[in-house]
Design an enzyme around this catalytic site. Structure first.
Site, PDB file in Angstrom:
ATOM      1  N   GLY B  69      56.170 -17.602 -67.217  1.00 14.45           N
ATOM      2  CA  GLY B  69      57.542 -17.285 -67.604  1.00 14.45           C
ATOM      3  C   GLY B  69      57.956 -15.917 -67.087  1.00 14.45           C
ATOM      4  N   THR B  70      57.019 -14.982 -67.145  1.00 13.64           N
ATOM      5  CA  THR B  70      57.291 -13.632 -66.651  1.00 13.64           C
ATOM      6  C   THR B  70      57.679 -13.665 -65.174  1.00 13.64           C
ATOM      7  OG1 THR B  70      55.881 -12.554 -68.274  1.00 13.64           O
ATOM      8  CG2 THR B  70      56.164 -11.409 -66.183  1.00 13.64           C
ATOM      9  N   GLN B 177      61.737 -18.690 -75.803  1.00 12.46           N
ATOM     10  CA  GLN B 177      61.490 -18.954 -77.216  1.00 12.46           C
ATOM     11  C   GLN B 177      62.127 -20.240 -77.719  1.00 12.46           C
ATOM     12  OE1 GLN B 177      59.387 -17.486 -79.234  1.00 12.46           O
ATOM     13  NE2 GLN B 177      58.768 -16.005 -77.670  1.00 12.46           N
ATOM     14  N   SER B 194      58.647 -20.640 -70.238  1.00 16.11           N
ATOM     15  CA  SER B 194      57.201 -20.468 -70.135  1.00 16.11           C
ATOM     16  C   SER B 194      56.490 -21.562 -70.917  1.00 16.11           C
ATOM     17  CB  SER B 194      56.864 -19.111 -70.742  1.00 16.11           C
ATOM     18  OG  SER B 194      55.476 -18.957 -70.824  1.00 16.11           O
ATOM     19  N   ALA B 195      55.586 -22.289 -70.242  1.00 20.60           N
ATOM     20  CA  ALA B 195      54.980 -23.478 -70.850  1.00 20.60           C
ATOM     21  C   ALA B 195      54.070 -23.176 -72.032  1.00 20.60           C
ATOM     22  CB  ALA B 195      54.201 -24.253 -69.788  1.00 20.60           C
ATOM     23  N   HIS B 196      53.375 -22.057 -72.008  1.00 19.16           N
ATOM     24  CA  HIS B 196      52.411 -21.842 -73.094  1.00 19.16           C
ATOM     25  C   HIS B 196      53.105 -21.511 -74.411  1.00 19.16           C
ATOM     26  CE1 HIS B 196      52.245 -17.380 -73.446  1.00 19.16           C
ATOM     27  NE2 HIS B 196      52.765 -17.456 -72.251  1.00 19.16           N
ATOM     28  N   CYS B 320      52.267   1.101 -84.662  1.00 22.24           N
ATOM     29  CA  CYS B 320      50.878   1.413 -84.984  1.00 22.24           C
ATOM     30  C   CYS B 320      49.915   0.378 -84.417  1.00 22.24           C
ATOM     31  CB  CYS B 320      50.712   1.522 -86.487  1.00 22.24           C
ATOM     32  SG  CYS B 320      52.123   2.233 -87.316  1.00 22.24           S
TER      33      CYS B 320
END
Lengths: 460, 460
Positions: B69-70, B177, B194-196, B320
């Site tokens: 996807g990136t 998403q 993005s497939a995952h 954090c």
């Protein structure tokens, strides 16, 4: 059945399949996360990196996984050039590199960089001297394949690396074709490879950048894979790739001997069983499983179909294949015949019987194609007609221009010339190659109203 | 056990696993080859493209598969910007996009382009009006996510698309998403996913470029995937990705109702069972499976470990966490509390019991972390000491500055001020957020010798 195109892609190695299965369950999560699924994924990724680094002969922190060999080459060249921008923008490549390297070089030129393309001999090999001569004070990077993907010729990587090292220039090695057979020798600086060439899954390449090599990753920032390969890590495939690399390397020494013997048979027997064939590539310094030859008067695509029909899958660098209208840049750079080109690349485990059967069916397949195209069976001795014959092959595609030349050469008096008019790109390569094979003189190329006139003098 | 981080990566869908198995045998060869193995691979690739295109709502020739996807986002933005270079170099993004979009924007700026970043409201949503106001005659491209990855808020994509369309500007939608829940509505021009994220394997993204959208692929030339995604196609993973996309979309309507009810429970019950919690993101226009909240006086990383210990895998946008020292850009853009941030994103099929158990263990986990950090249990009423108290939190990391503020606020007379000295980036976000939650006045930030002084006036 014979799948003889391992240089293009190898079927999945059993070890890869097993590793993939296991890591589909364990390696799907984001390895940068702190929870158990993330930690498990991270462990798998780290272990795969260790294994791959050992197989390459580098440190794990020098190696990143990329989405393909092509992307490894693209990122490696772009990052190395950017890292040495202050030194200069000169890039050296050989003329027989994989298209991923040559296209990177073209992009570099389009962006204002300069490129020297180092030529090869008739066997497809560069020399360290030619690389030394190409080096300049502003050379940022040199690239060289470990072995050629079309003809199997091994390149003198270690020698070229030491010449580059002496000049302080990093050498990027495209090891796609050879990594299955063992680590690349010599003091190279960067290395790229592709898992589906060694029986790993598609979707994994690797890029190694030696410590101390200046490297500035290009493209948008991304924290994954040390900032050198953007996007979510494909861990199951990476695990499978690393496992199969170790497996094929473990089998390599023994399998290399066996495949070399099989390709040696093809090299030795094809010229005897098929008339008018040129076997190309270095006969000794070559990959164990690759053998390439070109057949005069044959259309590569038709021959591929004919071989496919009888159960053999091979590839061709001929201009006559569907994906391209120009002959392979490798054959062109070598100056060898491109028509009727066949590359046989045997996957590990290829059965001897399959090779024997290939040798049995090949002569019939070639002569069937030649018959279809009306190719000359033997050179006919004919009476002289005139001194300067013209063959009009305009609009006709490879191998027709050469076939028509062969048909009229007997009509030309010894010492006389014939002009072949052709607008097919392949003629520029194949007519000189035909002359060399036939012992005739290739006089040269002249501009014509359409295409070019290729002038041939009959010597015998 | 509860894996509640589906927005990061989802485990492999059974349909994906099955499709992957089958196509490992059928889809490993080069789909551009003419022999049988190549033709089989090509058939699988074509079928996967058809299926994915149907799920996206586009033509098959508008869709290419990318390695992630990136990479789809990177290539989509770069190609669309280059395709419209003549119009101008202005890019519009929202402040809450995925890092792949924001990093592309930064690269564009570094190369001389201009970027407008459209802000969001406290729920994390943009407005079409804000996009309309950002459009300029030289705007080459606008980008907007379909839904936010950290807080689940859905964006008004259709409205923004129609505003962009009216101005002749293409809109690229990052649908990572939401694509599992159905096609993206509206007249968008480009889409990345993005497939995952939908239970497909890692290593597959998709990039859609509508016909008629000017697009100039960047990077070295490569003929695969219409020249838009370099490198050997990862066909087994692509087949699995397409099959699982269809499968999850088929189950989406029913599963959305169920997950929405489960996240609604978390939204409703957490503020009652955990003191000092802010639930963030749009309560209505949101993804079915995502709910995000922040807990005052809590260190996000410690809380993640605590939850992992009791069997829950969640993520955090807190400053954090180990991977970053600055709070999530999304929470910062929304102006909400970042400390003790927890994102729960339920994968399809999450059992009700697991959510109930999470709700049972969360209060204990939060109070354990607070106890460890010495957080105030209740605001102590103390006697006034002086008008301008100074709390020195220099060198202390989130959430300590807020904890120390909370401990002294009782010492400040109503109407008086306290200055918190802090050099932690998160304080800039968390001190105003604390003021809003506690009904105190945040006066502002003043430069200090080290870090900043955050001035708070006690109102009650």
């Amino acid at each position: 059945m014979g799948y003889f195109d391992a240089a293009s892609a190898a079927p999945l190695h059993p070890v890869a399949r097993q590793a993939l299965q296991v890591s589909l369950d364990e390696g799907w999560a984001d390895p940068s996360r702190l929870y158990r699924e993330g930690r498990r994924a991270r462990l798998l990724l780290d272990a795969a990196r260790e294994a791959a680094a050992e197989a390459v002969g580098c440190r794990p922190d020098e190696l990143v996984f990329t989405p393909s060999g092509t992307r490894a080459v693209h990122s490696g060249i772009a990052g190395a050039l950017a890292g040495r921008r202050r030194i200069g923008t000169h890039l050296i490549v050989s003329t027989v590199e994989h298209s991923s390297v040559l296209h990177s070089a073209e992009m570099h030129e389009a962006g204002g960089g300069t490129v020297t393309r180092v030529g090869v001999d008739r066997a497809g090999a560069v020399t360290a001297e030619a690389y030394a001569a190409a080096l300049r004070p502003d050379t940022a990077l040199a690239c060289l394949q470990s072995a050629n993907h079309e003809v199997g010729t091994e390149q003198p990587v270690a020698e070229v690396a030491s010449v580059c090292r002496a000049a302080g220039v990093p050498l990027l090695v495209d090891a796609a074709q050879s990594l299955a057979w063992g680590p690349v020798e010599g003091g190279w600086s960067l290395l790229a490879a592709s898992a589906h060439k060694w029986g790993g899954p598609s979707g994994v390449g690797l890029l190694v950048v030696r410590k101390g090599v200046r490297f500035a990753p290009q493209g948008p920032v991304d924290e994954r894979e040390s900032g050198r390969a953007a996007g979510f890590e494909n861990i199951p495939a990476i695990v499978a790739a690393a496992a199969s690399l170790r497996a094929v390397q473990a089998e390599a020494a023994q399998e290399a001997v066996r495949l070399r013997e099989l390709t040696e048979r093809i090299r030795a027997r094809v010229p005897g069983s098929v008339p008018d064939v040129e076997v190309v590539g270095d006969p000794v310094r070559r990959l164990p499983g690759v053998v390439t030859f070109s057949c005069l008067y044959v259309d590569g695509e038709t021959l591929l179909h004919e071989l496919d029909r009888v159960g053999f899958s091979v590839s061709s660098g001929s201009s006559c294949t569907s994906s391209t209208l120009t002959p392979s840049h490798v054959l062109r750079a070598m100056g060898v015949l491109s028509e009727g080109n066949v590359r046989v690349s045997l996957p590990p485990g290829t059965a001897e019987e399959d090779v024997e059967r290939f040798l049995d069916v090949l002569p019939g397949a070639v002569s069937a194609v030649r018959e279809q195209l009306g190719a000359p069976v033997t050179a006919t001795a004919a009476t002289a007609r005139e001194d300067a014959l013209v063959v009009d092959s305009l609009g006709k595609r490879c191998p027709i221009p050469v076939i028509e030349l062969a048909k009229v050469i007997g009509d030309v008096p010894v010492g006389g010339t014939v002009r072949v008019l052709s607008d097919d790109e392949a003629a520029r390569l194949d007519i000189p190659a035909w002359c060399e094979m036939r012992g005739q003189e290739y006089v040269g190329e002249e501009p014509a109203e359409r295409g070019s006139a290729y002038v041939v003098r009959r010597l015998s």
